[in-house]
Design a protein around this motif. Structure first.
Motif, PDB file in Angstrom:
ATOM      1  N   ALA A  98     -21.155  14.742 -67.817  1.00 52.23           N
ATOM      2  CA  ALA A  98     -19.884  14.792 -67.091  1.00 52.23           C
ATOM      3  C   ALA A  98     -20.004  14.037 -65.777  1.00 52.23           C
ATOM      4  CB  ALA A  98     -19.457  16.240 -66.827  1.00 52.23           C
ATOM      5  N   THR A 101     -16.634  15.002 -60.475  1.00 54.62           N
ATOM      6  CA  THR A 101     -15.445  15.837 -60.284  1.00 54.62           C
ATOM      7  C   THR A 101     -15.302  16.846 -61.408  1.00 54.62           C
ATOM      8  OG1 THR A 101     -14.384  13.872 -59.339  1.00 54.62           O
ATOM      9  CG2 THR A 101     -12.995  15.791 -59.705  1.00 54.62           C
ATOM     10  N   ALA A 102     -15.522  16.400 -62.643  1.00 58.57           N
ATOM     11  CA  ALA A 102     -15.428  17.313 -63.781  1.00 58.57           C
ATOM     12  C   ALA A 102     -16.529  18.359 -63.731  1.00 58.57           C
ATOM     13  CB  ALA A 102     -15.503  16.524 -65.084  1.00 58.57           C
ATOM     14  N   PRO A 130     -19.374   7.597 -66.375  1.00 56.09           N
ATOM     15  CA  PRO A 130     -18.817   7.264 -67.694  1.00 56.09           C
ATOM     16  C   PRO A 130     -19.284   5.926 -68.254  1.00 56.09           C
ATOM     17  CG  PRO A 130     -17.127   8.263 -66.332  1.00 56.09           C
ATOM     18  CD  PRO A 130     -18.320   8.062 -65.438  1.00 56.09           C
ATOM     19  N   LEU A 146     -17.756  14.326 -70.883  1.00 52.49           N
ATOM     20  CA  LEU A 146     -16.463  14.127 -70.241  1.00 52.49           C
ATOM     21  C   LEU A 146     -16.489  12.761 -69.572  1.00 52.49           C
ATOM     22  CD1 LEU A 146     -16.096  17.681 -68.687  1.00 52.49           C
ATOM     23  CD2 LEU A 146     -14.746  16.748 -70.559  1.00 52.49           C
ATOM     24  N   HIS A 148     -13.878   9.317 -68.068  1.00 53.44           N
ATOM     25  CA  HIS A 148     -12.535   9.022 -67.585  1.00 53.44           C
ATOM     26  C   HIS A 148     -12.241   7.534 -67.708  1.00 53.44           C
ATOM     27  CE1 HIS A 148     -14.485   7.482 -64.012  1.00 53.44           C
ATOM     28  NE2 HIS A 148     -14.885   8.674 -63.622  1.00 53.44           N
ATOM     29  N   THR A 163     -13.289   9.370 -78.936  1.00 55.61           N
ATOM     30  CA  THR A 163     -12.836  10.141 -77.784  1.00 55.61           C
ATOM     31  C   THR A 163     -11.629  10.981 -78.162  1.00 55.61           C
ATOM     32  OG1 THR A 163     -11.423   8.334 -76.988  1.00 55.61           O
ATOM     33  CG2 THR A 163     -13.655   8.461 -76.080  1.00 55.61           C
ATOM     34  N   SER A 168      -4.454  14.113 -67.807  1.00 56.48           N
ATOM     35  CA  SER A 168      -4.236  12.976 -66.908  1.00 56.48           C
ATOM     36  C   SER A 168      -3.905  13.507 -65.519  1.00 56.48           C
ATOM     37  CB  SER A 168      -3.097  12.100 -67.430  1.00 56.48           C
ATOM     38  OG  SER A 168      -2.863  11.013 -66.569  1.00 56.48           O
ATOM     39  N   ARG A 257      -5.657   8.642 -63.516  1.00 52.77           N
ATOM     40  CA  ARG A 257      -6.980   8.737 -64.127  1.00 52.77           C
ATOM     41  C   ARG A 257      -6.868   9.686 -65.310  1.00 52.77           C
ATOM     42  NH1 ARG A 257     -12.462  11.094 -61.246  1.00 52.77           N
ATOM     43  NH2 ARG A 257     -11.364  13.096 -61.444  1.00 52.77           N
ATOM     44  N   ARG A 258      -7.405   9.272 -66.444  1.00 54.72           N
ATOM     45  CA  ARG A 258      -7.326  10.083 -67.656  1.00 54.72           C
ATOM     46  C   ARG A 258      -8.726  10.545 -68.060  1.00 54.72           C
ATOM     47  NH1 ARG A 258      -4.035   6.111 -67.313  1.00 54.72           N
ATOM     48  NH2 ARG A 258      -5.560   4.595 -68.080  1.00 54.72           N
ATOM     49  N   THR A 259      -8.851  11.824 -68.328  1.00 56.42           N
ATOM     50  CA  THR A 259     -10.132  12.394 -68.730  1.00 56.42           C
ATOM     51  C   THR A 259     -10.134  12.645 -70.236  1.00 56.42           C
ATOM     52  OG1 THR A 259     -10.540  13.400 -66.575  1.00 56.42           O
ATOM     53  CG2 THR A 259     -11.674  14.376 -68.458  1.00 56.42           C
TER      54      THR A 259
END
Length: 289
Positions: A98, A101-102, A130, A146, A148, A163, A168, A257-259
Motif C-alpha cells: 500500500a 496514505t492508504a 504504486p 492498494l 492509485h 485491478t 475516487s 486520484r483513484r485508488t
C-alpha cells in the motif's frame, strides 16, 4: 513440457530487458537466470534469445512464447485460487502492499475487519510506491496491493496484473486559487519517478509552465507541514487534507486520484484476495470522502 518457472523468467526478461535486471528481481545470480533460459530454449526446441556480446534480445519465437506465457501463468493462478477455495476459508499469510496514505487511513480499519472475519489470515503490510507494485506482484513478493492513478498520468498497463476500482477522491492545491496562480511559487512534490511527482509536473505543464520544485517529500503530512512553514505549494489528495495545519488553505481542483486493488491476473478469486478486497470496501464506507 515447458517449465512455468522458466516461462516466468522469460516474461520478466521481456519486461526488464537484461539478464542482470531479471536476476535482481528474482534473487538469482545472472548465471542461474542464463542457465534457466537456456534450458527453456532446449525445452522449446527453437532459439528464444539472440545473444550479441552482453546484450540479449528475444527472437520472434521468444516474443511468441511470452504471449503464451501470460495465458499459462494466468491459468496457474486460477488453479491455485480454485484449490485454495476448495480447502475452505482464507488462512495463512497475506502480503499486502500500500502507498502511505492508504496505509495510514484505510488499512487500520480494513485489517480490523479482515482479521475479525477471518482469524486464520495473517496480513503482512509493506509500504510501496504504486510504480513498483506490478514487479512485486509478479515476483510473488505481494499478494494484493492498494495502488492509485491520477488525472494526467495514464495507468500503467501490465498484462500480468488485474485491478479492481475502490474509490475516487478530489485533489487540492494549497494556498492558491488555481495552479496557474502558482506559476512563480516554489513547489513541493514527491520524488521523481513516482506517479505523484509526474501528476504534479503535468498539471503545471497543462497550466502553461514548468514548476520550480524545491522539495521532494513523499509523506503528505510532511508536505503540509512544509506548506505551513512557507516552503512552497503542493497538490494533495482529499484523504491527506482532512485536517490541514493552521494557516494552510485548500482549493479543490477538477482533478482526482483513484485508488484500486491490484493482484496477479487469474488470482482475483483466491479467497484471501476476495476477503481483503471485501475488507477494503467495508473500510471505505467509513472514510470521510
Amino acid at each position: 513440457m515447458l517449465d512455468p518457472r522458466k516461462l516466468h523468467l522469460l516474461r520478466e526478461l521481456a519486461r526488464r530487458g537484461t539478464i542482470a535486471a531479471v536476476a535482481e528481481a528474482a534473487t538469482f545470480t545472472p548465471s542461474a537466470v542464463s542457465q534457466q533460459l537456456s534450458a527453456l530454449e532446449r525445452e522449446a526446441g527453437v532459439p528464444l534469445l539472440e545473444r550479441t556480446g552482453r546484450t540479449v534480445t528475444l527472437t520472434p519465437a521468444g516474443h511468441l512464447l511470452v504471449e503464451h506465457a501470460h495465458a499459462v501463468l494466468e491459468q496457474l493462478e486460477r488453479a491455485s485460487a480454485a484449490l485454495a477455495a476448495a480447502r475452505g476459508g482464507p488462512s495463512g499469510p497475506l502480503r499486502i502492499g500500500a502507498f502511505p496514505t492508504a496505509t495510514r487511513v484505510l488499512l487500520p480499519p480494513a485489517l480490523v475487519g479482515l482479521t475479525g472475519a477471518h482469524p486464520g489470515l495473517v496480513p503482512m503490510v509493506s509500504e510501496i510506491d504504486p510504480a513498483h507494485v506490478s514487479a512485486a506482484l509478479r515476483a510473488g513478493e505481494l499478494d494484493v496491493a492498494l495502488v492509485h492513478e491520477y488525472d494526467f498520468v495514464p495507468p500503467v498497463t501490465d498484462a500480468s496484473i488485474e485491478t479492481e476500482p475502490l474509490f475516487s477522491e478530489p485533489m487540492y492545491l494549497t494556498d492558491r486559487a488555481s495552479i496557474a496562480d502558482a506559476r512563480a511559487d516554489a513547489w513541493i512534490t514527491d520524488r521523481p519517478g513516482t506517479l505523484c511527482h509526474t501528476m504534479a509536473i503535468r498539471a503545471c505543464q497543462a497550466a502553461g509552465f514548468e514548476p520550480l520544485v524545491r522539495h521532494h517529500i513523499d509523506d503528505f503530512d510532511t508536505v503540509l507541514a512544509f506548506v505551513a512553514a512557507g516552503q512552497g505549494v503542493a497538490l494533495v489528495p482529499h484523504l491527506a487534507a482532512i485536517a490541514p495545519p493552521e494557516g494552510v488553505t485548500l482549493t479543490r481542483l477538477p482533478l482526482s486520484r483513484r485508488t484500486l486493488a491490484a493482484f496477479r491476473r487469474g488470482n482475483g478469486e483466491h479467497p484471501a484476495i476476495r476477503a481483503a478486497i471485501a475488507a477494503f470496501h467495508a473500510a471505505i464506507t467509513h472514510l470521510p470522502l
